[in-house]
Design a protein around this motif. Sequence first.
Motif, short mmCIF file in Angstrom:
data_model
loop_
_atom_site.label_atom_id
_atom_site.label_comp_id
_atom_site.label_asym_id
_atom_site.label_seq_id
_atom_site.Cartn_x
_atom_site.Cartn_y
_atom_site.Cartn_z
N ILE A 110 45.43 26.32 36.10
CA ILE A 110 44.53 27.47 36.26
C ILE A 110 44.65 28.50 35.15
N GLY A 111 45.46 28.23 34.14
CA GLY A 111 45.60 29.18 33.03
C GLY A 111 44.30 29.41 32.30
N ASP A 112 43.50 28.35 32.11
CA ASP A 112 42.23 28.51 31.40
C ASP A 112 41.25 29.38 32.18
N TYR A 113 41.27 29.26 33.48
CA TYR A 113 40.34 30.03 34.32
C TYR A 113 40.56 31.53 34.12
N PHE A 114 41.82 31.95 34.04
CA PHE A 114 42.13 33.37 33.89
C PHE A 114 42.29 33.78 32.43
N ARG A 115 42.00 32.88 31.49
CA ARG A 115 42.08 33.14 30.05
C ARG A 115 43.46 33.62 29.63
N VAL A 116 44.50 33.02 30.19
CA VAL A 116 45.87 33.33 29.81
C VAL A 116 46.61 32.02 29.62
N PRO A 117 47.71 32.04 28.84
CA PRO A 117 48.51 30.82 28.74
C PRO A 117 49.07 30.46 30.12
N PRO A 118 49.21 29.18 30.42
CA PRO A 118 49.65 28.78 31.76
C PRO A 118 51.03 29.31 32.13
N ALA A 119 51.87 29.57 31.18
CA ALA A 119 53.22 30.04 31.49
C ALA A 119 53.23 31.50 31.94
N ASP A 120 52.09 32.20 31.83
CA ASP A 120 52.06 33.61 32.15
C ASP A 120 51.61 33.94 33.57
N ILE A 121 51.31 32.97 34.41
CA ILE A 121 50.90 33.24 35.78
C ILE A 121 51.98 32.74 36.72
N ALA A 122 52.59 33.66 37.43
CA ALA A 122 53.63 33.31 38.39
C ALA A 122 53.00 33.11 39.76
N PRO A 123 53.64 32.33 40.65
CA PRO A 123 53.05 32.11 41.98
C PRO A 123 52.83 33.40 42.77
N GLY A 124 53.76 34.33 42.67
CA GLY A 124 53.58 35.59 43.40
C GLY A 124 52.38 36.36 42.92
N GLN A 125 52.15 36.35 41.61
CA GLN A 125 50.99 37.03 41.06
C GLN A 125 49.72 36.32 41.47
N LYS A 127 49.07 34.65 44.16
CA LYS A 127 48.72 34.85 45.57
C LYS A 127 48.50 36.32 45.93
N ASN A 128 49.03 37.27 45.12
CA ASN A 128 49.02 38.67 45.54
C ASN A 128 48.20 39.60 44.66
N SER A 129 47.63 39.14 43.54
CA SER A 129 46.87 40.01 42.65
C SER A 129 45.37 39.78 42.84
N PRO A 130 44.60 40.86 43.10
CA PRO A 130 43.15 40.68 43.25
C PRO A 130 42.47 40.31 41.93
N PHE A 131 43.03 40.75 40.80
CA PHE A 131 42.48 40.41 39.48
C PHE A 131 43.62 39.98 38.59
N ILE A 132 43.39 38.97 37.77
CA ILE A 132 44.36 38.54 36.76
C ILE A 132 43.61 38.51 35.44
N ASN A 133 44.08 39.32 34.49
CA ASN A 133 43.46 39.42 33.16
C ASN A 133 41.99 39.81 33.28
N GLY A 134 41.66 40.64 34.28
CA GLY A 134 40.29 41.11 34.48
C GLY A 134 39.39 40.13 35.19
N VAL A 135 39.88 38.96 35.55
CA VAL A 135 39.07 37.94 36.23
C VAL A 135 39.38 38.00 37.73
N PRO A 136 38.35 38.02 38.60
CA PRO A 136 38.62 38.02 40.04
C PRO A 136 39.43 36.78 40.43
N ASN A 137 40.44 36.98 41.25
CA ASN A 137 41.35 35.92 41.65
C ASN A 137 40.87 35.28 42.95
N PRO A 138 40.46 34.00 42.93
CA PRO A 138 39.97 33.37 44.16
C PRO A 138 41.10 33.06 45.15
#
Length: 173
Positions: A110-125, A127-138
């Motif tokens: 899912i790193g490409d979906y949020f336009r971030v490297p895959p190593a930068d998204i943690a499971p807690g983020q 599941k708990n962040s409404p937006f990641i890198n300005g993209v709505p989190n489904p």
Amino acid sequence: MNFKKFAVTTTMAGALGLGGLGLGAGAAQADPFVPPPPPIPVPDVNLPDVNVPSVNVPDVNVPSVNVPDVNVPSVNVPDVNVPSVNVPDVNVPSVNVPDVNLPDVRFPEIGDYFRVPPADIAPGQLKNSPFINGVPNPFYGIPPGQLKKMPTVNGLVNPFFDEAPGHWTIPES
């Protein structure tokens, strides 16, 4: 008579007189040190004893108060025998638990979906962040019990899906 000399002499005498008067007024305004007066001697005074006559307080007639007896029935509480309990000692053997190195779990799918490297998204983020890198989190706001039963979320591979191959595997160390 020389008026010029007289005028100059009078002016000088007046100036000196007024100057002296000014200096005198300044000295009068200063706070001179005045020693405190010596203490006034207090003579010894002999005061005579004062006799106060005794006061006779008359007896006050207070009526007696009659409080009736109250009959409280006795309560018979039986003795309760609680038997003693003998709890034997239990020897629990110590358990040797090996150290386990848990890997840092990241989701490369899912790193490409949020336009971030895959190593930068943690499971807690995730599941708990409404937006990641300005993209709505489904994944935001979906209860964990429901999330683990969904293979995809809005067309994205769900990394929390229980049936996903290799999901949460711990590498052998």
